[in-house]
Design a protein around this motif. Structure first.
Motif, mmCIF file in Angstrom:
data_model
loop_
_atom_site.group_PDB
_atom_site.id
_atom_site.type_symbol
_atom_site.label_atom_id
_atom_site.label_comp_id
_atom_site.label_asym_id
_atom_site.label_seq_id
_atom_site.Cartn_x
_atom_site.Cartn_y
_atom_site.Cartn_z
ATOM 1 N N ALA A 69 38.990 -9.191 11.644
ATOM 2 C CA ALA A 69 39.648 -8.858 10.385
ATOM 3 C C ALA A 69 40.690 -9.916 10.035
ATOM 4 O O ALA A 69 41.202 -10.611 10.910
ATOM 5 N N HIS A 70 40.990 -10.011 8.743
ATOM 6 C CA HIS A 70 42.083 -10.863 8.272
ATOM 7 C C HIS A 70 43.384 -10.219 8.735
ATOM 8 O O HIS A 70 43.637 -9.051 8.431
ATOM 9 N N ASP A 114 42.393 -28.622 4.012
ATOM 10 C CA ASP A 114 41.648 -28.123 2.858
ATOM 11 C C ASP A 114 40.895 -29.220 2.110
ATOM 12 O O ASP A 114 39.943 -28.937 1.400
ATOM 13 N N SER A 115 41.336 -30.471 2.251
ATOM 14 C CA SER A 115 40.639 -31.553 1.556
ATOM 15 C C SER A 115 39.301 -31.868 2.230
ATOM 16 O O SER A 115 38.407 -32.411 1.606
ATOM 17 N N LEU A 116 39.160 -31.506 3.505
ATOM 18 C CA LEU A 116 37.904 -31.739 4.224
ATOM 19 C C LEU A 116 37.010 -30.511 4.242
ATOM 20 O O LEU A 116 35.793 -30.610 4.184
ATOM 21 N N TYR A 117 37.629 -29.342 4.379
ATOM 22 C CA TYR A 117 36.877 -28.097 4.536
ATOM 23 C C TYR A 117 37.254 -27.137 3.427
ATOM 24 O O TYR A 117 38.358 -26.630 3.393
ATOM 25 N N HIS A 118 36.335 -26.894 2.529
ATOM 26 C CA HIS A 118 36.566 -25.954 1.431
ATOM 27 C C HIS A 118 35.951 -24.621 1.848
ATOM 28 O O HIS A 118 34.745 -24.425 1.736
ATOM 29 N N VAL A 119 36.807 -23.738 2.342
ATOM 30 C CA VAL A 119 36.319 -22.471 2.860
ATOM 31 C C VAL A 119 37.285 -21.373 2.432
ATOM 32 O O VAL A 119 38.495 -21.550 2.447
ATOM 33 N N GLY A 120 36.721 -20.251 2.019
ATOM 34 C CA GLY A 120 37.529 -19.110 1.612
ATOM 35 C C GLY A 120 37.467 -18.010 2.657
ATOM 36 O O GLY A 120 36.645 -18.035 3.584
ATOM 37 N N LEU A 121 38.327 -17.043 2.506
ATOM 38 C CA LEU A 121 38.382 -15.910 3.429
ATOM 39 C C LEU A 121 37.010 -15.253 3.536
ATOM 40 O O LEU A 121 36.364 -14.977 2.532
ATOM 41 N N ALA A 122 36.568 -15.039 4.759
ATOM 42 C CA ALA A 122 35.302 -14.384 5.109
ATOM 43 C C ALA A 122 34.073 -15.262 4.876
ATOM 44 O O ALA A 122 32.952 -14.815 5.088
ATOM 45 N N ASP A 123 34.275 -16.519 4.469
ATOM 46 C CA ASP A 123 33.140 -17.431 4.285
ATOM 47 C C ASP A 123 32.624 -17.908 5.640
ATOM 48 O O ASP A 123 33.396 -18.047 6.595
ATOM 49 N N PRO A 124 31.317 -18.200 5.715
ATOM 50 C CA PRO A 124 30.806 -18.872 6.917
ATOM 51 C C PRO A 124 31.459 -20.248 7.034
ATOM 52 O O PRO A 124 31.765 -20.883 6.019
ATOM 53 N N LYS A 134 32.814 -17.106 11.035
ATOM 54 C CA LYS A 134 33.443 -16.801 9.747
ATOM 55 C C LYS A 134 34.912 -17.187 9.780
ATOM 56 O O LYS A 134 35.586 -17.086 10.804
ATOM 57 N N PHE A 135 35.388 -17.584 8.602
ATOM 58 C CA PHE A 135 36.794 -17.952 8.451
ATOM 59 C C PHE A 135 37.617 -16.694 8.200
ATOM 60 O O PHE A 135 37.319 -15.931 7.287
ATOM 61 N N GLY A 136 38.634 -16.494 9.019
ATOM 62 C CA GLY A 136 39.480 -15.310 8.904
ATOM 63 C C GLY A 136 40.791 -15.571 8.202
ATOM 64 O O GLY A 136 41.647 -14.689 8.150
ATOM 65 N N HIS A 192 42.472 -18.481 11.785
ATOM 66 C CA HIS A 192 41.646 -17.485 12.489
ATOM 67 C C HIS A 192 40.166 -17.722 12.205
ATOM 68 O O HIS A 192 39.778 -17.925 11.056
ATOM 69 N N ILE A 193 39.373 -17.665 13.274
ATOM 70 C CA ILE A 193 37.922 -17.809 13.176
ATOM 71 C C ILE A 193 37.284 -16.684 13.980
ATOM 72 O O ILE A 193 37.724 -16.381 15.093
ATOM 73 N N GLY A 194 36.247 -16.087 13.427
ATOM 74 C CA GLY A 194 35.450 -15.103 14.155
ATOM 75 C C GLY A 194 34.143 -15.749 14.560
ATOM 76 O O GLY A 194 33.395 -16.240 13.707
ATOM 77 N N LEU A 195 33.867 -15.789 15.849
ATOM 78 C CA LEU A 195 32.649 -16.404 16.376
ATOM 79 C C LEU A 195 31.736 -15.309 16.904
ATOM 80 O O LEU A 195 32.081 -14.609 17.866
#
Length: 115
Positions: A25-26, A51-61, A77-79, A87-90
């Protein structure tokens, strides 16, 4: 799984926590984030994601990962960021033994393929 953390050294590593969790969870909202697999490892480290290298939002793979050829990893998933931590969920196929290693510029989560 190898997480690049530029500037981290074995003498001055980022703080990190790696543990199995019943669900992912977040942190501040406790909004559940589904992670595929038989078990979920939560990875938290005190280094911001660029953020300039990795464009990822909450709960995105996590971008750029393809677990199709892996026998153990199922999902990641990005937490989000919270209180200085990323936070990362693996998702893994089962609750298998794992170890964590700190290398120059990298945090490595090494999950066994069997018990």
């Amino acid at each position: 799984m190898v997480i690049d953390i530029p500037g981290m050294t074995t003498a001055d590593p980022a703080l990190y926590w790696v543990q199995y969790v019943p669900s992912f969870a977040h942190p501040p909202s406790q909004t559940g984030i589904p992670v595929a697999g038989g078990a979920v490892i939560e990875i938290e480290f005190t280094a911001p994601v660029d953020d300039s290298l990795y464009h990822v939002g909450l709960a995105d793979p996590l971008p750029g990962l393809d677990f199709g050829s892996y026998g153990t990893f199922r999902d990641a998933k990005f937490g989000g960021y919270y209180d200085g931590g990323t936070h990362i969920g693996l998702g893994v196929r089962a609750r298998l033994p794992f170890r964590v290693m700190v290398l120059p510029d990298r945090l490595v989560v090494d999950v066994a393929h069997s018990w």
